[in-house]
Scaffold this active site. Structure first.
Site, PDB file in Angstrom:
ATOM      1  N   HIS A 233       0.718  -1.179   0.039  1.00  0.00           N
ATOM      2  CA  HIS A 233       0.127  -0.130  -0.195  1.00  0.00           C
ATOM      3  C   HIS A 233       0.820   1.315   0.043  1.00  0.00           C
ATOM      4  O   HIS A 233       0.180   2.547  -0.139  1.00  0.00           O
ATOM      5  CB  HIS A 233      -0.912  -0.068   1.338  1.00  0.00           C
ATOM      6  CG  HIS A 233      -0.507   0.276   2.665  1.00  0.00           C
ATOM      7  ND1 HIS A 233       0.113  -0.814   3.506  1.00  0.00           N
ATOM      8  CD2 HIS A 233      -0.047   1.368   3.179  1.00  0.00           C
ATOM      9  CE1 HIS A 233       0.340  -0.412   4.647  1.00  0.00           C
ATOM     10  NE2 HIS A 233       0.480   0.908   4.431  1.00  0.00           N
ATOM     11  N   ASP A 265      -0.297  -7.390   0.603  1.00  0.00           N
ATOM     12  CA  ASP A 265       0.271  -6.094   0.956  1.00  0.00           C
ATOM     13  C   ASP A 265       1.835  -6.102   0.746  1.00  0.00           C
ATOM     14  O   ASP A 265       2.599  -6.039   1.868  1.00  0.00           O
ATOM     15  CB  ASP A 265      -0.444  -5.900   2.270  1.00  0.00           C
ATOM     16  CG  ASP A 265       0.127  -4.028   2.487  1.00  0.00           C
ATOM     17  OD1 ASP A 265       0.258  -3.582   1.696  1.00  0.00           O
ATOM     18  OD2 ASP A 265      -0.508  -3.477   3.574  1.00  0.00           O
ATOM     19  N   GLY A 344       4.094   5.795   9.714  1.00  0.00           N
ATOM     20  CA  GLY A 344       5.505   5.959   9.584  1.00  0.00           C
ATOM     21  C   GLY A 344       6.239   4.813   9.851  1.00  0.00           C
ATOM     22  O   GLY A 344       7.366   4.534   9.571  1.00  0.00           O
ATOM     23  N   SER A 346       5.063   1.664   8.560  1.00  0.00           N
ATOM     24  CA  SER A 346       4.628   0.809   7.641  1.00  0.00           C
ATOM     25  C   SER A 346       5.586   0.289   6.566  1.00  0.00           C
ATOM     26  O   SER A 346       6.344   0.981   6.299  1.00  0.00           O
ATOM     27  CB  SER A 346       3.385   1.375   6.577  1.00  0.00           C
ATOM     28  OG  SER A 346       2.244   0.982   6.695  1.00  0.00           O
ATOM     29  N   SER A 362       2.072  -4.231   7.811  1.00  0.00           N
ATOM     30  CA  SER A 362       1.082  -3.852   6.977  1.00  0.00           C
ATOM     31  C   SER A 362       0.253  -2.679   7.673  1.00  0.00           C
ATOM     32  O   SER A 362       0.124  -1.725   7.091  1.00  0.00           O
ATOM     33  CB  SER A 362       0.067  -5.215   6.695  1.00  0.00           C
ATOM     34  OG  SER A 362      -1.007  -4.526   5.894  1.00  0.00           O
TER      35      SER A 362
END
Length: 398
Positions: A233, A265, A344, A346, A362
């Site tokens: 993402h 993801d 921040g 991810s 994720s």
């Protein structure tokens, strides 16, 4: 940038900086005390409430699981119902192997063979019924946040919002899933992908109109090209990847070579020649953590998560193959961890005490601030399926 861009503009997503660091590692057989990186030792004792003696005993059971876990599971045949590491009331750890056998045999020291009602195959079939219904185009009701096989509870657990139980029950009935295996669990805060629109990060992606920020997961290579694994993402294939020079000037370092979201993801960013990707994970003040492999850890194992916004935090694997319902997006095959994370973080790395890379962040719920940290759940995209999907090799520490 796909659908998560709208959530970012609402301030729900966050980013992590480009620190070219990779997950920790040690030998697949399990680490001794001296093999555990100082940063991970400190974080585990802080976040899991372990004394030095308890940490040593945990590492012993982790080695036992690595050496004998598969053999003990195979011995149960079709009666096998899952296995996990479990902390007992006295603070000691043990390996639990669940079975539907009425008279389970005794296991070696440090293990418990526990009788349960449902086999793992039966639980997985019930979860698959719900996954299949979504794959055929069914809409997941609002307030149903995801579902997974919970071997510790011997159930298929569905996370639901307060007030959403009826919608969840209707969803289960429509799927045809075995209701005897289902358990509903209230989750007060919805999970969301942890990437957000903000400035001041060392790793930015851009779709040509806006910049987005996420964390580096692990250094990888493919056919001589170098790059890093991260969350899908965070960017679509073809999006640029950038760093900030002296926090002011944007400098491109590469581009997203492949990305999948929703469904999975996962993504990898190919980095231009001239940049260095180190096969370590940022320990945030206590030294970097070397990456030594990618052997998958069992349920109940301790893992530590590294991300720019919140640094290094540790938790316990709660479930695997989890289906998570984010706003407007369903992601399958995630691993659920009892650990906090924030925007921040991810794309950042999850790693075990033996230095085995596990996956990239994720999403999650709650933050690492105050009492919320103890309520938080996070999800990571397992690394091995990511590597296999894109034909990548994990860079390892010497």
């Amino acid at each position: 940038m796909r659908k998560f861009v709208n959530w970012a503009k609402r301030g729900l997503l966050a980013v992590s900086p480009l620190v070219f660091f990779v997950a920790l590692a040690v030998s697949a057989a399990g680490p001794s005390d001296r093999d555990v990186a100082p940063a991970m030792r400190a974080a585990m004792q802080r976040d899991l409430g372990l004394s030095p003696a308890q940490l040593s005993q945990y590492l012993k059971i982790e080695r036992l699981a690595a050496q004998q876990g598969q053999r003990l599971a195979k011995a149960q045949g079709d009666r096998f119902a899952g296995s996990w590491l479990e902390r007992k009331p006295d603070g000691q750890y043990q390996l639990v192997v669940a079975t539907t056998s009425i008279r389970p045999q005794r296991g070696p020291a440090g293990t418990e063979i526990r009788n349960v009602r449902h086999s793992l195959a039966r639980l997985e079939a019930a979860k698959q019924d719900m996954d299949d219904m979504v794959a055929r185009g069914a809409r997941v009701p609002e307030g149903v946040y995801g579902w997974f096989v919970d071997v510790r509870e011997n159930s298929v657990t569905i996370n639901v919002a307060p007030g959403a139980r009826k919608a969840a029950i209707d969803f289960i009935a429509a799927s045809g899933a075995d209701s005897d295996t289902i358990r509903l669990r209230t989750m007060a805060s919805a999970p969301r992908p942890l990437a957000t629109l903000m400035g001041g990060s060392e790793y930015l992606s851009s779709d040509g109109s806006n910049y987005y920020y996420c964390s580096v997961g692990f250094a990888v290579t493919r056919n001589g090209a170098q790059g890093f694994a991260t969350a899908g993402h965070c960017g679509a294939a073809g999006d640029g990847a950038f760093v900030l020079v002296r926090r002011r000037t944007v400098s491109q370092i590469g581009a997203f070579a492949a990305s999948d979201f929703p469904g999975a993801d996962r993504a990898w960013v190919q980095v231009d020649n001239g940049h260095t990707l180190q096969p370590v994970v940022n320990g945030y003040g206590d030294g970097d953590i070397p990456v030594r492999g990618n052997t998958e850890a069992p349920i109940g194992a301790a893992v530590c998560r590294s991300g720019r916004t919140t640094g290094l935090h540790c938790g316990v694997i709660e479930a695997k193959n989890v289906t998570v319902q984010y706003p407007d997006a369903t992601v399958n095959g995630l691993t659920q961890v009892k650990v906090c994370a924030e925007g921040g973080d991810s794309g950042g790395s999850f790693i075990t005490t033996p230095g085995q890379a596990q996956g990239v962040l994720s999403g999650g719920n709650y933050s690492c601030k105050g009492k919320q940290a103890k309520l938080a759940t996070s999800y990571f995209q397992p690394l091995n399926p990511l590597l296999q999907a894109y034909g990548l090799s994990l860079k390892l520490s010497p």
